[in-house]
Design a protein around this motif. Sequence first.
Motif, PDB file in Angstrom:
ATOM      1  N   ARG A 189     -10.728 -16.207  18.105  1.00  0.00           N
ATOM      2  CA  ARG A 189     -10.942 -17.511  17.469  1.00  0.00           C
ATOM      3  C   ARG A 189     -11.252 -18.550  18.543  1.00  0.00           C
ATOM      4  NH1 ARG A 189      -6.413 -17.734  14.950  1.00  0.00           N
ATOM      5  NH2 ARG A 189      -7.133 -16.709  13.057  1.00  0.00           N
ATOM      6  N   MET A 190     -10.477 -18.493  19.647  1.00  0.00           N
ATOM      7  CA  MET A 190     -10.699 -19.454  20.738  1.00  0.00           C
ATOM      8  C   MET A 190     -12.041 -19.212  21.422  1.00  0.00           C
ATOM      9  SD  MET A 190      -6.891 -19.619  22.384  1.00  0.00           S
ATOM     10  CE  MET A 190      -7.086 -21.043  23.441  1.00  0.00           C
ATOM     11  N   GLN A 191     -12.447 -17.956  21.439  1.00  0.00           N
ATOM     12  CA  GLN A 191     -13.728 -17.635  22.073  1.00  0.00           C
ATOM     13  C   GLN A 191     -14.914 -18.096  21.239  1.00  0.00           C
ATOM     14  OE1 GLN A 191     -13.329 -13.394  22.742  1.00  0.00           O
ATOM     15  NE2 GLN A 191     -13.022 -13.690  24.946  1.00  0.00           N
ATOM     16  N   GLY A 192     -14.611 -18.648  20.074  1.00  0.00           N
ATOM     17  CA  GLY A 192     -15.692 -19.198  19.278  1.00  0.00           C
ATOM     18  C   GLY A 192     -16.199 -18.287  18.174  1.00  0.00           C
ATOM     19  N   PHE A 193     -15.442 -17.233  17.898  1.00  0.00           N
ATOM     20  CA  PHE A 193     -15.845 -16.370  16.786  1.00  0.00           C
ATOM     21  C   PHE A 193     -15.358 -16.973  15.468  1.00  0.00           C
ATOM     22  CE2 PHE A 193     -16.065 -13.454  20.296  1.00  0.00           C
ATOM     23  CZ  PHE A 193     -17.101 -12.590  19.962  1.00  0.00           C
ATOM     24  N   ASN A 194     -16.046 -16.616  14.408  1.00  0.00           N
ATOM     25  CA  ASN A 194     -15.593 -16.942  13.071  1.00  0.00           C
ATOM     26  C   ASN A 194     -14.549 -15.878  12.725  1.00  0.00           C
ATOM     27  OD1 ASN A 194     -15.381 -17.923  10.454  1.00  0.00           O
ATOM     28  ND2 ASN A 194     -17.197 -16.806   9.729  1.00  0.00           N
ATOM     29  N   ALA A 195     -13.294 -16.186  13.077  1.00  0.00           N
ATOM     30  CA  ALA A 195     -12.259 -15.152  13.064  1.00  0.00           C
ATOM     31  C   ALA A 195     -11.554 -15.078  11.723  1.00  0.00           C
ATOM     32  CB  ALA A 195     -11.244 -15.445  14.161  1.00  0.00           C
ATOM     33  N   LEU A 196     -11.561 -13.883  11.167  1.00  0.00           N
ATOM     34  CA  LEU A 196     -10.834 -13.674   9.908  1.00  0.00           C
ATOM     35  C   LEU A 196      -9.810 -12.567  10.099  1.00  0.00           C
ATOM     36  CD1 LEU A 196     -10.250 -13.804   6.859  1.00  0.00           C
ATOM     37  CD2 LEU A 196     -12.152 -12.221   6.497  1.00  0.00           C
ATOM     38  N   TRP A 197      -8.561 -12.930   9.848  1.00  0.00           N
ATOM     39  CA  TRP A 197      -7.537 -11.878   9.775  1.00  0.00           C
ATOM     40  C   TRP A 197      -7.072 -11.833   8.326  1.00  0.00           C
ATOM     41  CZ3 TRP A 197      -2.062 -11.764  12.465  1.00  0.00           C
ATOM     42  CH2 TRP A 197      -1.497 -10.503  12.239  1.00  0.00           C
ATOM     43  N   MET A 198      -7.447 -10.739   7.689  1.00  0.00           N
ATOM     44  CA  MET A 198      -7.199 -10.582   6.257  1.00  0.00           C
ATOM     45  C   MET A 198      -5.795 -10.012   6.021  1.00  0.00           C
ATOM     46  SD  MET A 198      -8.399 -10.538   3.150  1.00  0.00           S
ATOM     47  CE  MET A 198     -10.179 -10.613   3.230  1.00  0.00           C
ATOM     48  N   PRO A 199      -4.927 -10.765   5.381  1.00  0.00           N
ATOM     49  CA  PRO A 199      -3.579 -10.256   5.128  1.00  0.00           C
ATOM     50  C   PRO A 199      -3.455  -9.616   3.746  1.00  0.00           C
ATOM     51  CG  PRO A 199      -3.630 -12.587   4.654  1.00  0.00           C
ATOM     52  CD  PRO A 199      -5.070 -12.163   4.950  1.00  0.00           C
ATOM     53  N   GLY A 200      -2.370  -8.921   3.548  1.00  0.00           N
ATOM     54  CA  GLY A 200      -2.105  -8.347   2.237  1.00  0.00           C
ATOM     55  C   GLY A 200      -1.015  -7.308   2.296  1.00  0.00           C
ATOM     56  N   THR A 201      -0.703  -6.783   1.135  1.00  0.00           N
ATOM     57  CA  THR A 201       0.369  -5.784   1.044  1.00  0.00           C
ATOM     58  C   THR A 201      -0.095  -4.602   0.203  1.00  0.00           C
ATOM     59  OG1 THR A 201       1.279  -7.043  -0.796  1.00  0.00           O
ATOM     60  CG2 THR A 201       2.315  -7.366   1.355  1.00  0.00           C
ATOM     61  N   ASP A 202       0.650  -3.514   0.306  1.00  0.00           N
ATOM     62  CA  ASP A 202       0.293  -2.271  -0.369  1.00  0.00           C
ATOM     63  C   ASP A 202       1.324  -1.976  -1.456  1.00  0.00           C
ATOM     64  OD1 ASP A 202      -1.358   0.555   0.755  1.00  0.00           O
ATOM     65  OD2 ASP A 202       0.084   0.688  -0.889  1.00  0.00           O
ATOM     66  N   HIS A 203       0.850  -1.501  -2.601  1.00  0.00           N
ATOM     67  CA  HIS A 203       1.800  -1.239  -3.702  1.00  0.00           C
ATOM     68  C   HIS A 203       2.641   0.002  -3.443  1.00  0.00           C
ATOM     69  CE1 HIS A 203      -1.586   1.305  -4.987  1.00  0.00           C
ATOM     70  NE2 HIS A 203      -0.719   1.989  -5.689  1.00  0.00           N
ATOM     71  N   ALA A 204       2.152   0.882  -2.546  1.00  0.00           N
ATOM     72  CA  ALA A 204       2.944   2.010  -2.062  1.00  0.00           C
ATOM     73  C   ALA A 204       3.517   2.883  -3.164  1.00  0.00           C
ATOM     74  CB  ALA A 204       4.075   1.504  -1.168  1.00  0.00           C
ATOM     75  N   GLY A 205       2.744   3.109  -4.184  1.00  0.00           N
ATOM     76  CA  GLY A 205       3.073   3.978  -5.308  1.00  0.00           C
ATOM     77  C   GLY A 205       4.476   4.494  -5.418  1.00  0.00           C
ATOM     78  N   ILE A 206       4.631   5.737  -5.063  1.00  0.00           N
ATOM     79  CA  ILE A 206       5.884   6.423  -5.320  1.00  0.00           C
ATOM     80  C   ILE A 206       7.067   5.784  -4.613  1.00  0.00           C
ATOM     81  CG2 ILE A 206       5.628   8.086  -3.424  1.00  0.00           C
ATOM     82  CD1 ILE A 206       6.617  10.199  -5.475  1.00  0.00           C
ATOM     83  N   ALA A 207       6.845   5.277  -3.423  1.00  0.00           N
ATOM     84  CA  ALA A 207       7.955   4.710  -2.655  1.00  0.00           C
ATOM     85  C   ALA A 207       8.558   3.523  -3.384  1.00  0.00           C
ATOM     86  CB  ALA A 207       7.466   4.299  -1.269  1.00  0.00           C
ATOM     87  N   THR A 208       7.685   2.662  -3.889  1.00  0.00           N
ATOM     88  CA  THR A 208       8.182   1.471  -4.571  1.00  0.00           C
ATOM     89  C   THR A 208       8.829   1.838  -5.897  1.00  0.00           C
ATOM     90  OG1 THR A 208       6.270   0.363  -3.618  1.00  0.00           O
ATOM     91  CG2 THR A 208       7.574  -0.872  -5.214  1.00  0.00           C
ATOM     92  N   GLN A 209       8.160   2.708  -6.660  1.00  0.00           N
ATOM     93  CA  GLN A 209       8.735   3.091  -7.941  1.00  0.00           C
ATOM     94  C   GLN A 209      10.104   3.725  -7.736  1.00  0.00           C
ATOM     95  OE1 GLN A 209       6.180   4.942 -10.880  1.00  0.00           O
ATOM     96  NE2 GLN A 209       7.903   6.029 -11.802  1.00  0.00           N
ATOM     97  N   ALA A 210      10.228   4.554  -6.700  1.00  0.00           N
ATOM     98  CA  ALA A 210      11.498   5.230  -6.449  1.00  0.00           C
ATOM     99  C   ALA A 210      12.593   4.229  -6.103  1.00  0.00           C
ATOM    100  CB  ALA A 210      11.341   6.249  -5.328  1.00  0.00           C
ATOM    101  N   VAL A 211      12.235   3.217  -5.305  1.00  0.00           N
ATOM    102  CA  VAL A 211      13.234   2.209  -4.935  1.00  0.00           C
ATOM    103  C   VAL A 211      13.723   1.473  -6.173  1.00  0.00           C
ATOM    104  CG1 VAL A 211      13.532   0.010  -3.743  1.00  0.00           C
ATOM    105  CG2 VAL A 211      12.408   1.875  -2.594  1.00  0.00           C
ATOM    106  N   VAL A 212      12.775   1.086  -7.021  1.00  0.00           N
ATOM    107  CA  VAL A 212      13.155   0.326  -8.219  1.00  0.00           C
ATOM    108  C   VAL A 212      13.941   1.212  -9.180  1.00  0.00           C
ATOM    109  CG1 VAL A 212      12.270  -0.942 -10.208  1.00  0.00           C
ATOM    110  CG2 VAL A 212      11.251  -1.288  -7.955  1.00  0.00           C
ATOM    111  N   GLU A 213      13.520   2.465  -9.302  1.00  0.00           N
ATOM    112  CA  GLU A 213      14.261   3.366 -10.193  1.00  0.00           C
ATOM    113  C   GLU A 213      15.681   3.588  -9.695  1.00  0.00           C
ATOM    114  OE1 GLU A 213      12.619   6.869 -12.168  1.00  0.00           O
ATOM    115  OE2 GLU A 213      10.692   6.369 -11.248  1.00  0.00           O
ATOM    116  N   ARG A 214      15.810   3.712  -8.366  1.00  0.00           N
ATOM    117  CA  ARG A 214      17.145   3.922  -7.820  1.00  0.00           C
ATOM    118  C   ARG A 214      18.036   2.710  -8.101  1.00  0.00           C
ATOM    119  NH1 ARG A 214      16.705   4.237  -2.001  1.00  0.00           N
ATOM    120  NH2 ARG A 214      15.116   5.796  -2.472  1.00  0.00           N
ATOM    121  N   ARG A 215      17.438   1.536  -7.930  1.00  0.00           N
ATOM    122  CA  ARG A 215      18.182   0.309  -8.211  1.00  0.00           C
ATOM    123  C   ARG A 215      18.596   0.259  -9.686  1.00  0.00           C
ATOM    124  NH1 ARG A 215      18.396  -4.596  -5.557  1.00  0.00           N
ATOM    125  NH2 ARG A 215      18.305  -3.330  -3.696  1.00  0.00           N
ATOM    126  N   LEU A 216      17.675   0.655 -10.554  1.00  0.00           N
ATOM    127  CA  LEU A 216      17.926   0.653 -11.998  1.00  0.00           C
ATOM    128  C   LEU A 216      19.092   1.574 -12.330  1.00  0.00           C
ATOM    129  CD1 LEU A 216      16.618  -0.363 -14.702  1.00  0.00           C
ATOM    130  CD2 LEU A 216      15.344   1.787 -14.742  1.00  0.00           C
TER     131      LEU A 216
END
Length: 1049
Positions: free
Chosen positions: A79-106
């Motif tokens: 960015r300082m070097q003068g580029f049009n700098a884009l750092w794209m953020p985000g998260t992953d739904h992580a299929g089974i891992a997330t479902q398993a965590v929520v199911e365990r909590r349930l």
Amino acid sequence: MTNESPSFKPEDIPSRFDFSEAQTRITKMWDECRYFHAVTDSDKQPFTIVIPPPNVTGALHLGHALNNTLQDVLIRMKRMQGFNALWMPGTDHAGIATQAVVERRLKEDEGKTRHDLGREALVKRIWDWKDQYERRILDQLKQMGCSCDFERTRFTLDETCTKAVRFTFFDLFKKQLIYRGKRLVNWDTHLGTAVSDDEVFAEKVKGQFWHFMYPVIDPQSGEPAHVHVATTRPETMLGDTAVAVHPDPSKALDKVEADLQEKLAGATASDRESIESQIEALKERRETYLPKLIQLRDMALDGRMLMLPLLDRPIPLVVDEWAKPELGSGCVKITPAHDPNDYEVGKRCELEMINIMNRDGTLNIEAGPYEGLYMKQARGKVVDDLEALGLLEKIEDREIELPTSDRSKTPIEPFLADQWFVSMDQLSQSAMDAVTDGRVNIHPPRYSRSYLDWLSEKRDWPVSRQLWWGHQIPVWSRACAEQADVDQALEKIKALPAFNETVASIQVEPCDEQDDQRRRQLDLPLATVHVCVQAGNESLEQELIEAGLTREEDVLDTWFSSALWPHSTLGWPEATAEMSTFYPTSALLTSRDIITLWVGRMVLMGLNNCNEIPFPRVFIHPKILDGFGKTMSKSKGNGVDPIDVINKFGADSLRFGMARLCTETQDVRLPVKFACPHCEHTFDQTVKNRILPKLPCPKCKKEFSTQWAVEEADKALERGSVTSERFEVARNFVNKLWNASRFAMLNLEGYTAAPIEESELTVEDRWMLSRLSTVSSNVTKSIDGFQYSEAARELYDFAWSEFCSFYVEMLKDRFADAAQRPHAQRILAYSLDCLLRLLQPMMPFVTEAIWQNLAKLAPERGFTNVQPGASSISIAPWPALDSGWQDAAIEEQFSLYQTALAAIREVRSSQNIANKTKVKFLVRCEPKIATMLEPLGGYFSRMAAADLVGMGPDVVQPETNAVLAKPEFEILVDLEGLIDVESEITRLEKEKANLEKSIAGKQRQLGNEKFVAAKPDLAAEIEISLKQAEEQLQTIIASLDKFLAKRNA
RNA sequence: GGGCGGUUAGCUCAGUUGGCUAGAGCGCCACGUUGACAUCGUGGAGGUCGUUGGUUCAAGUCCAAUACCGCCCACCA
């Protein structure tokens, strides 16, 4: 031009950097000014990084902190070097891992399963979970100072990404690169889903090894009545469809023996015994058992059958190399539908594949009388029944490695199920080519190999998951019993009002049961018609349902959406401005464990969808290990929350520490400690205490809670943080920098901006410019080449040992002189400005805080041209000093000064001379050296409380002095009235010994004729230094003799 | 079983194409606080570079073997 600047008093600026206050204030400012928002209508060249989206299963740990620090350092520099700098953020739904965590909590909180809730309600719960953790993760990123374009934050399951998934799936389906078929999968009976190989771990458990006997049908005379087999899973015998024996047992035994002999030849004495006994056993087996195996082999070739007990099903005896004559009975039972190896045998020998299990882990109708029992229940009954029939030979105890689901911690059942696959042949090849022909460059290069090895297997990618959380597969299907049904269905589908071939694609999947009669018995369809629908055709979806088709319930493997990440985040398949501006991205930074799962798939999907690689460079960075050398993870209990580190040391320290530790070959070992919140005592995290919900402090004995606290009572305790001492170095560095700038603040009163005339530059100014030029060039190269620790080290050494310890010290004398003061102020403001900019990518907060202060006192700064400083250091230009300022002669001049200074300090220290006591000294040297040292001579007073009273070849040696002989000069320190004879003798003797050692080494080398012949230049250099060393030695000996005489007198 | 990485000071790590007495930070020892900084300054002690063999005039560096630690992949009826 003049700028009346305000003045700072010492009490205005704390001597410690208040990172907590600064981080809050600065983050807010960055956010409000949208410095990190990249636009599509820029003239600047783009530079894009997409974040490896963290899973929403939980909060980030230090492994993520490393990954994100490295990305941010790079993007901030760009960015300082003068580029049009884009750092794209985000998260992953992580299929089974997330479902398993929520199911365990349930389950834990409410005692409910997902079936109690239903699909819709469960998915809603998971969305709630996702919202909570996405917020937490994004907050962690912000606290770390990550310069993501948060306005563009994506989620792998959001609308934009979903569209990309639908388009990709449709495209591959249409190209026939997606198909449905039977596949042996790792079935998690608890979650009711297939899990991938990497979600399975082997757990060592005590198990048994059961030996059965299967009767031979109509044994001829001389033939055995039974064939012996063994298994660790007796219940699978209900699905046996053959028993295999090796096609050439004699040859196989030869091979095994040959291997053992080879091993024996190279074996150590301790191993020999064991190998020899194995060879013995093998020979015995050959004598006693081989004839029987050959007989069985011949029977198999004759097409003889065995009777599967309990179900009374005839099964063939077959030959296959999977049967190992050296093991067990040499015969192996084959259960193609419930064992991965047997599955392969089944395919090779064209065996029936009988699935005996339902999705919930109970046995189905194929199991006859055992139908309805769970696999585990069936085990006991099968064994009992076989024993009753006299077909149980024996039971052995044995430790077995039980494949277990990482998500539900229940045993895996291999299971033959309908699954969707991506055909990988062409796709893998395209991704391999991209690396082999250099369009995608993996750094360090050794990781290319694991990438290529894995892709070269070209195994089809099973993409369906029997889950509720994820991208539901966009296929509507109908099973047809007869050919007429198929024709009718196709006709009906094509006649639907909303149907057209650009938005819908049809596949007809034939039944894999070839035997028509058996197919009918099993009530299997003749064929299944699948219709894949492109996104945005809800009316067609509705019509298909009305036409009797049902939607596929499975969702896609989470890596399917991750594979699209570099383009799905930019709005593909729409021809967005983002796509044309930012794709392909510029670099990917990730950890090695997902090279295959993620990197490879992004490359092939990028090529398939966009016809272009997603990134030209991939940097595989080290992993964070705990003090025991284990990788950090939440489940191991050794994960450390970066926020703990930030709270204790500040975000800059976390970042700089991470960069400093990021070398090319080593993983980062980070011993961590608990910090007692009551008394600040720290103590080691051990394997035992790291997963306890609460701990007593060993010092103050009060208890505190940890990240493992679950019970309310534990949570109510004050939370103890977990951090590492290894961030102290960085914290001290931040503070050092803060104080150097504090010095500047206190001395910039009355600053006026003006260009600095070259003629006004002093030796030390030129030295600083030379160093700034060299350092900025090196740091740029290092960061561009992902050599973070190198960059961090160079900046640390330069800022501390050169800028602070020498340059700032020297400026103090110039500030004291009114005539020199304005110039000193300008050059200080300029050089500090440069140093800050170089450090900005690694330490954005402290540099921004100083930058803002500097702006108040010296709003306009510069060297050849004076300009107002940028409103934020984040967008200030990257230092790129003309390499013409690099001046080897000046740097040499400086190093002479440093050598002399160190020599004087050494004398002061060994003579134990108080700081306040001034000493006088002379330098005996060539006139040339004197000329070089002369301009810096005045600084000895400030930096070593020593006054230079004479220089040159003919200086008169004081009566009582310490002599320090260096190659270029001798330092003569006048010790009149200060001398400690004994200390001086000790010092000289040490010096003498060192010199003698050095001289001996040089003489040895020069005495080596071959060396002198091979490297004449080097030899000449050594000869000169030898001569100097010998002269030094003479000086030292003379001085030593003098002191020895003095002592003896 | 296949592959990869590591082993250098008490600890955590650097060491570019082989070349003069192997470096840093922390820790340790000694001395030092009235103007940037004790989260500091100055000096010092501390290493036969895992082991063995080889190549070379010369090996921490190159080659081979070996031990130990870690990771990845495959496999274990």
